[in-house]
Design an enzyme around this catalytic site. Structure first.
Site, mmCIF file in Angstrom:
data_model
loop_
_atom_site.group_PDB
_atom_site.id
_atom_site.type_symbol
_atom_site.label_atom_id
_atom_site.label_comp_id
_atom_site.label_asym_id
_atom_site.label_seq_id
_atom_site.Cartn_x
_atom_site.Cartn_y
_atom_site.Cartn_z
ATOM 1 N N LYS A 183 0.845 -1.201 0.000
ATOM 2 C CA LYS A 183 0.000 0.000 0.000
ATOM 3 C C LYS A 183 0.880 1.251 0.000
ATOM 4 C CE LYS A 183 -1.817 1.632 4.025
ATOM 5 N NZ LYS A 183 -1.557 3.046 4.274
ATOM 6 N N CYS B 22 -5.042 12.232 12.747
ATOM 7 C CA CYS B 22 -5.880 11.031 12.692
ATOM 8 C C CYS B 22 -5.668 10.276 14.001
ATOM 9 C CB CYS B 22 -5.473 10.183 11.485
ATOM 10 S SG CYS B 22 -3.825 9.520 11.641
ATOM 11 N N ARG C 234 0.148 14.434 12.978
ATOM 12 C CA ARG C 234 0.643 14.224 11.611
ATOM 13 C C ARG C 234 0.715 15.537 10.816
ATOM 14 N NH1 ARG C 234 -1.449 8.690 9.465
ATOM 15 N NH2 ARG C 234 0.464 8.840 8.247
ATOM 16 N N ASP D 267 4.268 0.459 11.903
ATOM 17 C CA ASP D 267 3.031 -0.138 11.374
ATOM 18 C C ASP D 267 2.857 -1.597 11.786
ATOM 19 O OD1 ASP D 267 3.161 1.691 8.229
ATOM 20 O OD2 ASP D 267 2.532 2.265 10.236
HETATM 21 C C1 EPZ Z 1 4.068 6.905 6.162
HETATM 22 O O1 EPZ Z 1 3.272 7.922 6.728
HETATM 23 C C2 EPZ Z 1 3.148 5.697 6.040
HETATM 24 N N1 EPZ Z 1 2.029 6.006 5.156
HETATM 25 C C3 EPZ Z 1 2.637 5.314 7.427
HETATM 26 O O2 EPZ Z 1 1.841 4.142 7.284
HETATM 27 C C4 EPZ Z 1 3.832 4.992 8.307
HETATM 28 O O3 EPZ Z 1 3.386 4.693 9.608
HETATM 29 C C5 EPZ Z 1 4.782 6.201 8.347
HETATM 30 O O4 EPZ Z 1 5.171 6.562 7.014
HETATM 31 C C6 EPZ Z 1 6.034 5.916 9.154
HETATM 32 O O5 EPZ Z 1 6.711 4.833 8.599
HETATM 33 C C7 EPZ Z 1 2.232 5.978 3.810
HETATM 34 O O6 EPZ Z 1 3.330 5.727 3.342
HETATM 35 C C8 EPZ Z 1 1.042 6.266 2.957
HETATM 36 P P1 EPZ Z 1 6.103 10.221 8.357
HETATM 37 P P2 EPZ Z 1 3.855 9.440 6.790
HETATM 38 O O7 EPZ Z 1 6.010 11.490 7.594
HETATM 39 O O8 EPZ Z 1 4.652 9.717 5.571
HETATM 40 C C9 EPZ Z 1 5.990 13.479 11.803
HETATM 41 C C10 EPZ Z 1 -0.061 2.780 7.569
HETATM 42 O O9 EPZ Z 1 -0.637 2.278 8.537
HETATM 43 N N2 EPZ Z 1 5.945 14.478 10.722
HETATM 44 O O10 EPZ Z 1 7.321 9.362 8.217
HETATM 45 O O11 EPZ Z 1 2.737 10.339 7.111
HETATM 46 C C11 EPZ Z 1 4.726 12.650 11.888
HETATM 47 O O12 EPZ Z 1 3.740 13.328 12.645
HETATM 48 C C12 EPZ Z 1 0.436 4.210 7.649
HETATM 49 O O13 EPZ Z 1 0.154 2.197 6.477
HETATM 50 C C13 EPZ Z 1 6.026 15.825 11.044
HETATM 51 O O14 EPZ Z 1 6.125 16.192 12.205
HETATM 52 O O15 EPZ Z 1 4.826 9.326 8.047
HETATM 53 C C14 EPZ Z 1 5.207 11.396 12.576
HETATM 54 O O16 EPZ Z 1 5.259 11.613 13.969
HETATM 55 C C15 EPZ Z 1 0.214 4.821 9.027
HETATM 56 N N3 EPZ Z 1 5.992 16.749 10.034
HETATM 57 C C16 EPZ Z 1 6.625 11.217 12.026
HETATM 58 O O17 EPZ Z 1 7.009 12.506 11.514
HETATM 59 C C17 EPZ Z 1 5.866 16.376 8.716
HETATM 60 O O18 EPZ Z 1 5.858 17.269 7.832
HETATM 61 C C18 EPZ Z 1 6.726 10.197 10.906
HETATM 62 O O19 EPZ Z 1 5.833 10.562 9.910
HETATM 63 C C19 EPZ Z 1 5.765 14.994 8.414
HETATM 64 C C20 EPZ Z 1 5.815 14.064 9.423
#
Ligand code: EPZ
Length: 424
Positions: free
Chosen positions: A22, A120, A125, A311
């Protein structure tokens, strides 16, 4: 609201094919917006998030066709005419990863507009790192109420150095995609190293982009005038594979996983071995998961790749509830990913959570009861896994978020011997 009714106690046995990932297919679908030529993405999973992304792409003018080729789902996408720079608000709310369209739309059209994706079940996020990346590429951000508009300047996007303060997966993907059509070279420092990023880079290279350094501490992108069409296959879903491996472990069964990349699952496999679950690589590349009747306890810390994936944390938590011993689980990625713990407690689990820490004292048996999933698809799947272990019947209410990331979760568990039914 759909419910899953699970009769626990059956050790799972059999073989299951893992679908395309996904979290790889969604950014690849967004990347198709970067070119007016046709792209084909192969081994696309039949899950709700893909269907939502198809609706968004069609809504902005992309021609999208789904084809079944020898049992494999192929998605063809042609973004010849993009009719708007705005992602529909209701679809943005339905799937926050539509934020991945902003980079490609900004690069292709010079502007992109969305409602802020919002938080969410697992945390706030924010998208500050995404927006900072666009600013560094010479775009400006305008906000009006909950609308966010990103606009390239007259000279367009300009290659630059982007330093991510955290290896955000989405921010890395958005910066990479926007940089492919920028003038000059962009270096993304401290990028995410997940395999899904490699898959996206492979697709972008096939489209004519020059990208290197994924999996290292800096990704370099040489901007191009235009990109062409390409065909690319989605990598197997390491999170789905891990979820079914835990289903085998939590029931003390033995399951073979087909279409997996063990090299993408090293941290998970190592942790499963630590708790006494044997994972063997077969001749044909499949993995055999053999579990004792009751896995041991072991501490866990989630980390960015190549660390243990967040995840799979809730799935591991479910297994720890019935493990032999006490496990201390630290969730370092999201600030609110233990919500499912209160439902496990209703099943007799002994869990204390404090912020990003959970202490779980394994109990020999969990008791089936009525539990309620929240909108985190991994938490919903984990409640079903706990039901597979529990004595008696577990009714998991509101578990439809499972459909966002797992195709026919109940049907595939049934094929492995689980006594589970879904009532819509
Ligand atoms: C991706 O989400 C995945 N989703 C998530 O999978 C996964 O849990 C996550 O990466 C971490 O591996 C997809 O790829 C579609 P991040 P993403 O940006 O990109 C903070 C699932 O169940 N952050 O790496 O949104 C954020 O709040 C989903 O399949 C900021 O602060 O994750 C989090 O605490 C859930 N500012 C951390 O970084 C930003 O601009 C990691 O988020 C971006 C993120």
């Amino acid at each position: 609201m759909p419910r899953f009714i699970v009769q626990g106690g059956n050790p799972l046995h059999g073989r299951i094919k893992i679908n395309g990932a996904k979290n790889a297919v969604l950014p690849m679908m967004a990347a198709a917006v970067l070119t007016e030529s046709e792209c084909v993405i192969k081994d696309v999973p039949d899950i709700r998030d893909v269907r939502v992304m198809v609706r968004i792409l069609r809504d902005i003018g992309v021609e999208v066709e789904l084809e079944d080729v020898n049992g494999q789902r192929h998605l063809s996408l042609k973004a010849e005419q993009i009719r708007t720079d705005t992602i529909p608000a209701e679809l943005m709310r339905e799937m926050r990863s539509s934020v991945l369209l902003i980079g490609p739309m900004l690069a292709r059209l010079g502007s992109a507009c969305m409602t802020h994706p919002g938080g969410c079940a697992i945390g706030l996020r924010p998208i500050d790192m995404h927006l900072n990346g666009f600013r560094k590429l010479n775009a400006r951000i305008e906000r009006y109420r909950d609308e966010v508009r990103v606009l390239a300047s007259e000279e367009g996007l300009l290659g630059t150095d982007i330093h991510l303060e955290y290896p955000s997966v989405g921010a890395t993907e958005n910066a990479m995609m926007a940089a492919t059509l920028a003038q000059g070279v962009t270096r993304i420092w401290n990028p995410a190293r997940e395999p899904e990023i490699d898959n996206l880079a492979e697709f972008l290279r096939l489209m004519g982009s020059r990208i290197w350094g994924t999996g290292t501490d800096v990704i370099t992108v040489e901007g191009r005038e235009k990109l062409g069409g390409a065909e690319c296959t989605v990598i197997p879903d390491r999170i789905e594979a891990g979820t079914f491996a835990v289903a085998a472990a939590i029931t003390g069964g033995e399951v073979e996983l087909e279409n997996v990349c063990p090299s993408h699952m090293r941290a998970f496999i190592s942790k499963m071995c630590e708790v006494g679950v044997r994972i063997i690589r077969l001749e044909d590349g499949s993995l055999r998961v053999q579990s004792p009747s009751r896995p041991r306890a072991a501490d866990l810390r989630t980390l960015p790749y190549p660390g243990f994936p967040t995840d799979l944390q809730n799935q591991y938590l479910a297994m720890a509830c019935a493990a032999d011993g006490t496990s201390v689980i630290t969730e370092t990625i999201f600030e609110n990913r233990f919500k499912v713990a209160e439902e496990f407690v209703r099943m007799g689990a002994l869990i204390r959570t404090e912020g990003r820490l959970a202490v779980v004292k394994g109990v020999p048996t969990l008791s089936g009861t009525r539990v309620k999933a929240n909108e985190d698809l991994r938490g919903a799947a984990s409640l079903i896994l706990a039901g597979l272990r529990a004595e008696g019947t577990t009714e998991v209410q509101g578990a439809d978020p499972v459909d966002r990331g797992y195709m026919d979760f109940a049907g595939r568990l049934q094929k492995l011997g689980a006594c589970i039914s879904r009532q819509d």
